[in-house]
Design a protein around this motif. Structure first.
Motif, short mmCIF file in Angstrom:
data_model
loop_
_atom_site.label_atom_id
_atom_site.label_comp_id
_atom_site.label_asym_id
_atom_site.label_seq_id
_atom_site.Cartn_x
_atom_site.Cartn_y
_atom_site.Cartn_z
N HIS A 1 0.85 -1.19 0.00
CA HIS A 1 0.00 0.00 0.00
C HIS A 1 0.89 1.25 0.00
CE1 HIS A 1 -3.16 2.60 2.35
NE2 HIS A 1 -2.93 3.05 1.14
N HIS A 2 0.79 1.99 -1.08
CA HIS A 2 1.60 3.20 -1.25
C HIS A 2 0.74 4.42 -0.93
CE1 HIS A 2 4.53 5.98 -2.86
NE2 HIS A 2 3.68 6.40 -3.77
N ILE A 3 1.20 5.23 0.02
CA ILE A 3 0.43 6.40 0.46
C ILE A 3 1.03 7.65 -0.19
CG2 ILE A 3 -0.12 7.86 2.43
CD1 ILE A 3 0.33 4.11 2.85
N SER A 4 0.20 8.37 -0.94
CA SER A 4 0.67 9.53 -1.68
C SER A 4 -0.19 10.75 -1.38
CB SER A 4 0.69 9.22 -3.19
OG SER A 4 1.34 10.24 -3.91
N THR A 5 -0.12 11.75 -2.23
CA THR A 5 -0.71 13.06 -1.96
C THR A 5 -1.53 13.55 -3.15
OG1 THR A 5 -0.15 15.40 -1.60
CG2 THR A 5 1.46 14.07 -2.76
N ASP A 6 -2.47 14.45 -2.88
CA ASP A 6 -3.23 15.06 -3.98
C ASP A 6 -2.39 16.09 -4.73
OD1 ASP A 6 -3.14 17.08 -2.07
OD2 ASP A 6 -5.30 17.45 -2.04
N GLU A 7 -1.23 16.46 -4.20
CA GLU A 7 -0.40 17.45 -4.88
C GLU A 7 0.17 16.95 -6.21
OE1 GLU A 7 2.17 20.00 -2.68
OE2 GLU A 7 1.23 19.51 -0.77
N VAL A 8 0.14 15.64 -6.43
CA VAL A 8 0.61 15.11 -7.71
C VAL A 8 -0.27 15.58 -8.87
CG1 VAL A 8 1.63 13.07 -6.63
CG2 VAL A 8 -0.72 12.96 -7.49
N TYR A 9 -1.50 16.00 -8.56
CA TYR A 9 -2.43 16.41 -9.61
C TYR A 9 -2.25 17.86 -10.04
CZ TYR A 9 -5.03 12.23 -8.06
OH TYR A 9 -5.40 10.95 -7.72
N GLY A 10 -1.37 18.61 -9.36
CA GLY A 10 -1.25 20.03 -9.68
C GLY A 10 -2.36 20.80 -9.01
#
Length: 366
Positions: free
Chosen positions: A129-138
């Protein structure tokens, strides 16, 4: 189950570990390098539990990660270890590339080798399970737009670019090698044990000490705020029930402009610790002269951050529809809990501010 959590001494990682130990029968192996933002004091409530284990390890160290897999035989990997502060990524991108990209690659490879050697149910139920961020969407253009799981990536900062890279690596290992992986992208977290460089704790602690409350640009940048304990529940749900190959966006349904967040904090502090009773501020020349009469008088607009995204907002309907999760806390209830926590836990944040918490690193080994 036994769950390996990377970055478990960080803000979100420690919330996940506290949730697992306090609310489930599962065991946790916390793998954390203990960089500046890693604080074992955030885990004092669970550190003595026999289901909790800690290893001070860099996720870029393949040999050590391999040893941890062999020793602990985890059923799930929850990968939260990351450099995450945008301003720091602008000042020094190198560490973000190393941890967020090289570290994720190393962890993926060691996870793949471990998974390939498993047999039976142990292999069929393993999950990364990789936890990421909404900031990847710009950022979003229209006032009604929302990030969905299908939104194209358009990262703006070295931080978000490095997280976007790690997301792509995870999906590549899923498709090319079959590694059973799932990804979550979350909105801005806040809550107890948040490192004081981030917006909300910085505003709380600066206000209590009568320091300026720096707000970038005009303060109209909008973020979707997610209480960290709500996020921890969502992450555990995805780790245990999420479908392999899927992405789940996790949001708080609480869009607020930065200036409104800061103003709300000032209002809460005025209610809970009136500035007229704050001995630290009463001794300041600005208070004596009358130029500071409320916490909001400390708000100071500063030059905007380079490449600052204007608005983030998440559509979290998929995780609610498919896994039954939705946030419990509104921004109003969550921010009150957060301010109260900082007021009642001065020892924790004082040790962070004076650097004494970092002594926890000494003697912490595998």
């Amino acid at each position: 189950m036994k769950i390996l959590v990377t970055g478990g001494a960080g803000f979100i990682g420690s919330a996940v570990i506290r949730h697992i130990i306090q609310n489930t029968q599962d065991s946790v192996v916390n793998v954390d390098k203990l960089t500046y933002a890693g604080n074992l004091e955030s885990l004092y409530k669970v550190e003595s539990d026999p289901r909790y284990a800690f290893s001070q390890t860099d996720i870029c160290d393949a040999k050590s990660i391999e040893q941890i897999f062999n020793e602990h035989q985890p059923d799930v990997v929850m990968h939260l270890a990351a450099e995450s502060h945008v301003d720091r990524s602008i000042d020094g991108p190198k560490e973000f590339i190393e941890t967020n990209i090289i570290g994720t690659y190393t962890l993926l490879e060691e996870s793949r080798k471990y998974w390939m050697a498993l047999e039976g149910d142990k292999k069929s139920t393993f999950k990364f399970h990789h936890i990421s961020t909404d900031e990847v969407y710009g950022d979003l253009e229209g006032p009604e737009d929302l990030f969905t799981e299908e939104t194209s990536y358009a990262p703006s900062s070295p931080y978000s670019a490095s997280k976007a890279s790690s997301d792509h690596l995870v999906r590549a290992w899923l498709r090319t090698f079959g590694l059973p992986a799932v990804v979550t992208n979350c909105s801005n977290n806040y809550g107890p044990y948040h490192f004081p460089e981030k917006l909300i704790p910085l505003m709380i602690l600066n206000a209590l000490e009568g320091k300026p409350l720096p707000v970038y640009g005009n303060g109209q940048q909008i973020r979707d705020w997610l209480f960290v304990e709500d996020h921890a529940r969502a992450l555990y749900l995805v780790a245990t029930q999420g479908k392999v190959g899927e992405t789940y966006n996790v949001g708080g349904h609480n869009e607020k402009a930065n200036i409104d967040v800061v103003t709300t904090i000032c209002q809460l502090l005025e209610e809970l610790v009136p500035i007229s009773s704050n001995l630290t501020i009463q001794s300041l020349p600005e208070f004596i002269s009358g130029s500071i009469q409320s916490y909001s008088d400390l708000i100071t607009y500063v030059k905007d951050r380079p490449g600052h995204d204007v608005r983030y907002a998440i559509d979290a309907s998929k995780i609610e529809r498919e896994l039954g999760w939705k946030p419990v806390e509104s921004f109003e209830t969550g921010i009150r809990k957060t301010v109260l926590w900082y007021l009642n836990n001065k020892t924790w944040w004082s040790r962070v501010l004076d650097g004494s918490y970092s002594m926890e690193r000494l003697g912490s080994g595998n």
